[in-house]
Design a protein around this motif. Structure first.
Motif, PDB file in Angstrom:
ATOM      1  N   LEU A   1       2.748  -1.565  53.096  1.00  0.00           N
ATOM      2  CA  LEU A   1       3.917  -0.779  53.500  1.00  0.00           C
ATOM      3  C   LEU A   1       5.201  -1.332  52.893  1.00  0.00           C
ATOM      4  O   LEU A   1       6.124  -0.567  52.578  1.00  0.00           O
ATOM      5  N   ALA A   2       5.264  -2.642  52.707  1.00  0.00           N
ATOM      6  CA  ALA A   2       6.443  -3.225  52.062  1.00  0.00           C
ATOM      7  C   ALA A   2       6.572  -2.733  50.621  1.00  0.00           C
ATOM      8  O   ALA A   2       7.672  -2.461  50.135  1.00  0.00           O
ATOM      9  N   VAL A   3       5.425  -2.585  49.964  1.00  0.00           N
ATOM     10  CA  VAL A   3       5.432  -2.180  48.549  1.00  0.00           C
ATOM     11  C   VAL A   3       5.685  -0.689  48.388  1.00  0.00           C
ATOM     12  O   VAL A   3       6.509  -0.278  47.560  1.00  0.00           O
ATOM     13  N   VAL A   4       4.986   0.145  49.160  1.00  0.00           N
ATOM     14  CA  VAL A   4       5.062   1.599  48.923  1.00  0.00           C
ATOM     15  C   VAL A   4       6.151   2.283  49.737  1.00  0.00           C
ATOM     16  O   VAL A   4       6.510   3.428  49.443  1.00  0.00           O
ATOM     17  N   SER A   5       6.673   1.608  50.761  1.00  0.00           N
ATOM     18  CA  SER A   5       7.673   2.249  51.615  1.00  0.00           C
ATOM     19  C   SER A   5       9.006   1.505  51.638  1.00  0.00           C
ATOM     20  O   SER A   5      10.056   2.081  51.358  1.00  0.00           O
TER      21      SER A   5
ATOM     22  N   TYR B   1      -4.443   5.958  63.199  1.00  0.00           N
ATOM     23  CA  TYR B   1      -3.431   7.016  63.237  1.00  0.00           C
ATOM     24  C   TYR B   1      -2.056   6.507  62.817  1.00  0.00           C
ATOM     25  O   TYR B   1      -1.329   7.199  62.088  1.00  0.00           O
ATOM     26  N   LEU B   2      -1.698   5.321  63.281  1.00  0.00           N
ATOM     27  CA  LEU B   2      -0.362   4.790  62.980  1.00  0.00           C
ATOM     28  C   LEU B   2      -0.207   4.530  61.487  1.00  0.00           C
ATOM     29  O   LEU B   2       0.806   4.909  60.885  1.00  0.00           O
ATOM     30  N   PHE B   3      -1.192   3.897  60.870  1.00  0.00           N
ATOM     31  CA  PHE B   3      -1.112   3.571  59.450  1.00  0.00           C
ATOM     32  C   PHE B   3      -0.988   4.837  58.616  1.00  0.00           C
ATOM     33  O   PHE B   3      -0.159   4.921  57.699  1.00  0.00           O
ATOM     34  N   LEU B   4      -1.794   5.854  58.945  1.00  0.00           N
ATOM     35  CA  LEU B   4      -1.730   7.105  58.194  1.00  0.00           C
ATOM     36  C   LEU B   4      -0.383   7.793  58.402  1.00  0.00           C
ATOM     37  O   LEU B   4       0.215   8.306  57.445  1.00  0.00           O
ATOM     38  N   ALA B   5       0.103   7.804  59.629  1.00  0.00           N
ATOM     39  CA  ALA B   5       1.378   8.465  59.913  1.00  0.00           C
ATOM     40  C   ALA B   5       2.515   7.828  59.122  1.00  0.00           C
ATOM     41  O   ALA B   5       3.361   8.523  58.540  1.00  0.00           O
ATOM     42  N   VAL B   6       2.531   6.497  59.072  1.00  0.00           N
ATOM     43  CA  VAL B   6       3.603   5.807  58.340  1.00  0.00           C
ATOM     44  C   VAL B   6       3.473   6.049  56.836  1.00  0.00           C
ATOM     45  O   VAL B   6       4.471   6.249  56.142  1.00  0.00           O
ATOM     46  N   LEU B   7       2.236   6.047  56.341  1.00  0.00           N
ATOM     47  CA  LEU B   7       2.024   6.338  54.920  1.00  0.00           C
ATOM     48  C   LEU B   7       2.534   7.735  54.562  1.00  0.00           C
ATOM     49  O   LEU B   7       3.215   7.923  53.551  1.00  0.00           O
ATOM     50  N   VAL B   8       2.193   8.713  55.386  1.00  0.00           N
ATOM     51  CA  VAL B   8       2.591  10.094  55.106  1.00  0.00           C
ATOM     52  C   VAL B   8       4.100  10.246  55.143  1.00  0.00           C
ATOM     53  O   VAL B   8       4.712  10.844  54.253  1.00  0.00           O
TER      54      VAL B   8
ATOM     55  N   LEU C   1       9.370   4.293  60.655  1.00  0.00           N
ATOM     56  CA  LEU C   1       9.404   5.602  61.324  1.00  0.00           C
ATOM     57  C   LEU C   1      10.835   5.977  61.707  1.00  0.00           C
ATOM     58  O   LEU C   1      11.236   7.143  61.586  1.00  0.00           O
ATOM     59  N   ALA C   2      11.614   4.988  62.135  1.00  0.00           N
ATOM     60  CA  ALA C   2      13.018   5.246  62.471  1.00  0.00           C
ATOM     61  C   ALA C   2      13.798   5.677  61.229  1.00  0.00           C
ATOM     62  O   ALA C   2      14.618   6.603  61.280  1.00  0.00           O
TER      63      ALA C   2
END
Length: 413
Positions: A351-355, A132-139, A30-31
């Motif tokens: 998240l490591a893979v897609v972000s 909510y957190l997982f979706l927010a980070v994905l988006v 997020l940062a």
């Protein structure tokens, strides 16, 4: 002890450790997202070339000029960028100008942000225990696609909204309405057309599935017919541009088009002069593996339609002949439902893979590292590699769960 795949049944210290890792990873991502958008919106002036192209097309239409002739729109936007969407979409863009989104790029950005929020609300509304957190980070960080959409001023956030509506109707078993919405989406951009294959996964008689696909394609055909009837000249010029040698359908791979098939082609090009036959063979194997894995998943998931449709959407995306970095934003929808109930360790891996992987590659120039020189073309095709890895994770996760159901010890996620 045996650990069930897909749950948080880890020993408590390990479970707490992975929860801390996951939360720290989310905070870091997020940062980084905030820093990316700070650079885009504040430190540097927004470029938004695709938005500028829409502005030129609307201005040309307002002056009764053909927006498919490059000179007509360049006189209004000064950017050599053609308008490549079907003629009937012109009238949607023309209507949107009354919301002032083509008068100021910041109004357009606000409109995109509103669509993101509404799309997330639709996605979360389908989940009894929303994360909510997982979706927010994905988006915000998934495939760095949201950043691409705002950087380019692209319209694919519209697609995320359209898919969220069609998906919601599909899950609620409103198949006719869903297929019509999918037809409207495909009519908005031909990129979405292959996703009508999702209706093959509905557990209804084959005749009904085919009828829903026909309905979707009928909506697309009707939209094109309406566009032709309103202005035949626009339609014919659009078709000429679509079939020309520099058509938008012909996109060379790389940073702007990380398509798997072009990755195969460019990998072979680096070792041999004969690339067509090897690329075709590898592409056929690739398509076969995706279809086989999807069929196996379809057989295993007889009741969980959310996951079944999500895997179907991911599979169709992987088979697309052309994909752009901003297209990946629609994968927020299937990835959320595929992993929302996963363990903290699994979500951290996702998240490591897609972000993390795309963000690290894109940040390499900050450390004076040439990302174009990375092995196996990881630089220009990092999103394709993320796509491969996330699909493998989905299939392995399903395999572990199958082993657990069959009574075999399943490794921890």
């Amino acid at each position: 002890m045996t650990i069930k795949a897909g749950t948080d049944n880890l020993p408590r210290p390990a479970g707490r450790s992975w929860k801390i890792v996951y939360l720290l990873l989310c905070l870091v991502l997020l940062a980084l997202a905030i820093y990316q958008f700070y650079n885009l919106f504040i430190r540097f002036s927004p470029w938004a070339p695709d938005w500028v192209g829409y502005v030129g097309a609307v201005q040309a239409l307002n002056h009764l000029e053909n927006p498919y002739i490059l000179e007509n729109i360049n006189q209004y936007n000064g950017v050599v960028l053609p308008f490549v969407y079907p003629p009937h979409t012109l009238y949607l863009f023309w209507f949107l100008q009354f919301l002032f989104i083509f008068q100021n790029v910041w109004v357009f950005y606000a409109f995109l942000a509103l669509l993101v929020v509404v799309s997330c609300w639709l996605i979360l509304a389908l989940d009894r225990k929303p994360d909510y957190l997982f979706l927010a980070v994905l988006v915000l960080t998934g495939f760095i696609s949201l950043w691409w959409n705002f950087t380019r001023g692209n319209k694919d956030i519209f697609l995320l909204f359209f898919f969220a509506v069609a998906f919601t109707l599909l899950v609620k078993e409103k198949y006719w309405q869903s297929s019509m919405m999918m037809g409207l989406t495909a009519g908005f951009t031909l990129f979405a057309t292959p996703f009508v294959a999702l209706y093959l996964l509905i557990r209804r008689p084959v005749r009904e599935r085919l009828l829903w696909i026909i309905l979707s394609m009928g909506v697309v055909a009707a939209l094109f017919l309406i566009g032709y009837c309103i202005n035949p000249a626009f339609f014919l010029t659009y078709m000429d541009s679509l079939l020309s040698s520099d058509s938008m359908l012909i996109q060379v791979g790389g940073w702007n088009a990380p398509t798997p098939y072009w990755l195969f082609n460019d990998l072979f090009k680096s070792v041999t002069t004969e690339t067509i036959l090897p690329m075709l063979l590898v592409s056929c194997v690739y398509i076969g593996l995706i279809l086989y894995a999807t069929w196996h998943y379809y057989r295993n998931h007889t009741t969980d339609t959310l996951k079944l449709y999500s895997l179907g959407m991911l599979s169709v995306f992987m088979l697309l002949p052309r994909m752009m970095p901003y297209n990946f934003i629609i994968l927020v929808l299937p990835l959320y439902f595929l992993f929302r109930n996963g363990s903290y360790r699994m979500k951290s891996l996702v998240l490591a893979v897609v972000s993390i992987l795309p963000l690290v590659v894109w940040s390499l120039p900050l450390f004076s590292i040439n990302k174009d020189k990375l092995p196996f073309l990881l630089g220009p095709y990092v999103q394709a590699y993320s796509l491969f890895l996330i699909f493998i994770i989905v299939i392995l996760q399903d395999h572990l769960r199958s082993c657990s159901r069959d009574g075999e010890p399943a490794p921890a996620e």
